[in-house]
Design a protein around this motif. Sequence first.
Motif, PDB file in Angstrom:
ATOM      1  N   ASN A  79     -13.583  26.000  41.377  1.00  0.00           N
ATOM      2  CA  ASN A  79     -12.410  26.674  41.952  1.00  0.00           C
ATOM      3  C   ASN A  79     -12.766  27.679  43.047  1.00  0.00           C
ATOM      4  O   ASN A  79     -12.037  28.637  43.284  1.00  0.00           O
ATOM      5  CB  ASN A  79     -11.585  27.355  40.854  1.00  0.00           C
ATOM      6  N   LYS A  80     -13.906  27.440  43.702  1.00  0.00           N
ATOM      7  CA  LYS A  80     -14.300  28.253  44.852  1.00  0.00           C
ATOM      8  C   LYS A  80     -14.200  27.399  46.122  1.00  0.00           C
ATOM      9  O   LYS A  80     -14.314  26.183  46.091  1.00  0.00           O
ATOM     10  CB  LYS A  80     -15.741  28.760  44.692  1.00  0.00           C
ATOM     11  N   GLU A  81     -13.993  28.063  47.263  1.00  0.00           N
ATOM     12  CA  GLU A  81     -13.931  27.348  48.536  1.00  0.00           C
ATOM     13  C   GLU A  81     -15.315  26.963  49.042  1.00  0.00           C
ATOM     14  O   GLU A  81     -15.458  26.090  49.900  1.00  0.00           O
ATOM     15  CB  GLU A  81     -13.220  28.222  49.581  1.00  0.00           C
ATOM     16  N   VAL A  82     -16.337  27.623  48.529  1.00  0.00           N
ATOM     17  CA  VAL A  82     -17.710  27.368  48.972  1.00  0.00           C
ATOM     18  C   VAL A  82     -18.095  25.917  48.694  1.00  0.00           C
ATOM     19  O   VAL A  82     -17.756  25.349  47.659  1.00  0.00           O
ATOM     20  CB  VAL A  82     -18.683  28.325  48.239  1.00  0.00           C
ATOM     21  N   LEU A  83     -18.819  25.311  49.645  1.00  0.00           N
ATOM     22  CA  LEU A  83     -19.253  23.927  49.488  1.00  0.00           C
ATOM     23  C   LEU A  83     -20.503  23.853  48.618  1.00  0.00           C
ATOM     24  O   LEU A  83     -21.379  24.726  48.683  1.00  0.00           O
ATOM     25  CB  LEU A  83     -19.537  23.298  50.857  1.00  0.00           C
ATOM     26  N   PHE A  84     -20.571  22.795  47.827  1.00  0.00           N
ATOM     27  CA  PHE A  84     -21.678  22.572  46.893  1.00  0.00           C
ATOM     28  C   PHE A  84     -22.507  21.383  47.366  1.00  0.00           C
ATOM     29  O   PHE A  84     -21.980  20.286  47.561  1.00  0.00           O
ATOM     30  CB  PHE A  84     -21.119  22.314  45.493  1.00  0.00           C
ATOM     31  N   GLY A  85     -23.804  21.615  47.579  1.00  0.00           N
ATOM     32  CA  GLY A  85     -24.702  20.547  47.974  1.00  0.00           C
ATOM     33  C   GLY A  85     -25.741  20.290  46.901  1.00  0.00           C
ATOM     34  O   GLY A  85     -26.018  21.155  46.066  1.00  0.00           O
ATOM     35  N   VAL A  86     -26.329  19.092  46.927  1.00  0.00           N
ATOM     36  CA  VAL A  86     -27.320  18.711  45.917  1.00  0.00           C
ATOM     37  C   VAL A  86     -28.509  18.038  46.589  1.00  0.00           C
ATOM     38  O   VAL A  86     -28.342  17.140  47.419  1.00  0.00           O
ATOM     39  CB  VAL A  86     -26.718  17.738  44.877  1.00  0.00           C
ATOM     40  N   VAL A  87     -29.717  18.500  46.213  1.00  0.00           N
ATOM     41  CA  VAL A  87     -30.952  17.792  46.544  1.00  0.00           C
ATOM     42  C   VAL A  87     -31.578  17.436  45.202  1.00  0.00           C
ATOM     43  O   VAL A  87     -32.170  18.286  44.541  1.00  0.00           O
ATOM     44  CB  VAL A  87     -31.902  18.648  47.399  1.00  0.00           C
ATOM     45  N   PRO A  88     -31.429  16.175  44.744  1.00  0.00           N
ATOM     46  CA  PRO A  88     -31.867  15.816  43.394  1.00  0.00           C
ATOM     47  C   PRO A  88     -33.369  15.545  43.310  1.00  0.00           C
ATOM     48  O   PRO A  88     -33.879  14.640  43.960  1.00  0.00           O
ATOM     49  CB  PRO A  88     -31.074  14.538  43.109  1.00  0.00           C
ATOM     50  N   VAL A  89     -34.064  16.329  42.507  1.00  0.00           N
ATOM     51  CA  VAL A  89     -35.505  16.111  42.322  1.00  0.00           C
ATOM     52  C   VAL A  89     -35.875  16.147  40.835  1.00  0.00           C
ATOM     53  O   VAL A  89     -37.013  16.415  40.474  1.00  0.00           O
ATOM     54  CB  VAL A  89     -36.360  17.139  43.107  1.00  0.00           C
ATOM     55  N   GLY A  90     -34.893  15.867  39.975  1.00  0.00           N
ATOM     56  CA  GLY A  90     -35.158  15.867  38.542  1.00  0.00           C
ATOM     57  C   GLY A  90     -35.527  14.494  38.041  1.00  0.00           C
ATOM     58  O   GLY A  90     -35.917  13.606  38.801  1.00  0.00           O
ATOM     59  N   SER A  91     -35.370  14.306  36.723  1.00  0.00           N
ATOM     60  CA  SER A  91     -35.741  13.037  36.105  1.00  0.00           C
ATOM     61  C   SER A  91     -34.555  12.086  35.983  1.00  0.00           C
ATOM     62  O   SER A  91     -34.661  10.911  36.315  1.00  0.00           O
ATOM     63  CB  SER A  91     -36.356  13.296  34.726  1.00  0.00           C
ATOM     64  N   GLY A  92     -33.404  12.598  35.526  1.00  0.00           N
ATOM     65  CA  GLY A  92     -32.242  11.728  35.321  1.00  0.00           C
ATOM     66  C   GLY A  92     -31.403  11.534  36.565  1.00  0.00           C
ATOM     67  O   GLY A  92     -31.123  10.419  36.989  1.00  0.00           O
TER      68      GLY A  92
END
Length: 292
Positions: A79-92
């Motif tokens: 519920n925030k206006e801020v954009l969410f980015g992802v750099v996936p470096v995990g296992s799943g």
Amino acid sequence: MTHIHFIVNPISGKGKHNITEAHIKTFFPSEKYEVYVHLTKRKRHAIELTKLALEQKADIIVACGGDGTIHEVATALVNKEVLFGVVPVGSGNGLASNLSIPKNIDKALELIRKQTVVAMDVGSLNGEYFFSNMGFGIDATIIEQYEKSGKRKLGAYIRAALNSAQQYKAKQMYVTYNGNTREVNPLLLFISNSNEMGYNMSLTPKASLTDGLLDYLMVPKIGIFKQLTFGLYVLLKKTEKFRQTDYVQTAKIEVEIKNSQRQGVQIDGEYYEFNTNHFIIEVVPKSLNVIC
């Protein structure tokens, strides 16, 4: 000037990733971006760092890590206006896969620079958010044993699953959805927002991050042979066709666990304990602005 904060788990992917401030800045030129990099030091630290980034008026906050880091950062952005980015470096990397975010770090950074945004749904469990899935049954036991093993590999997950299949004791529960209440004794009670769990596995292949619904899947206590049969349906991504399955898409589910004051739950592949036996699970539609 766009202010972009990277929350980096330095030990994700065995700590072999090359997500450094110098590398990140090669993708985000200084005349357009103000780049900040924060390293996590403990579990739930990413939540604190995300809140700090919000106080510093971040425009974009990027989780660099596995499902746990992604969950923690996203939790503070609902519920925030801020954009969410992802750099996936995990296992799943279940959520990242469902969002078609590449596992290649450079390609993921390029995607963030393009800023194509989707407003995705979020799940809520007694006010605690989940983004991929949560569960009360054997999956919670599997995650508990998986975490205790201290190894983040598919082999460790399979061993935890096999051990849990032998040790798991089902609990009686009351489940309410769409105005109906039923008593169940589940091997698996799984509620999903996403169509992938990670490792390219899915219990709810029809689930969507943008349909305003959660996918409920319940498999009752069954013998080992039927468990193996169900495993085959999982591999074929046809779980809803398993005869004993109770499957529905709905916006709200209530679960009450009999004779229990404390309950272990898996949330986005992490194990949590709650001091209650009553849970309300519901969807929060289009409440997270994610770059994908």
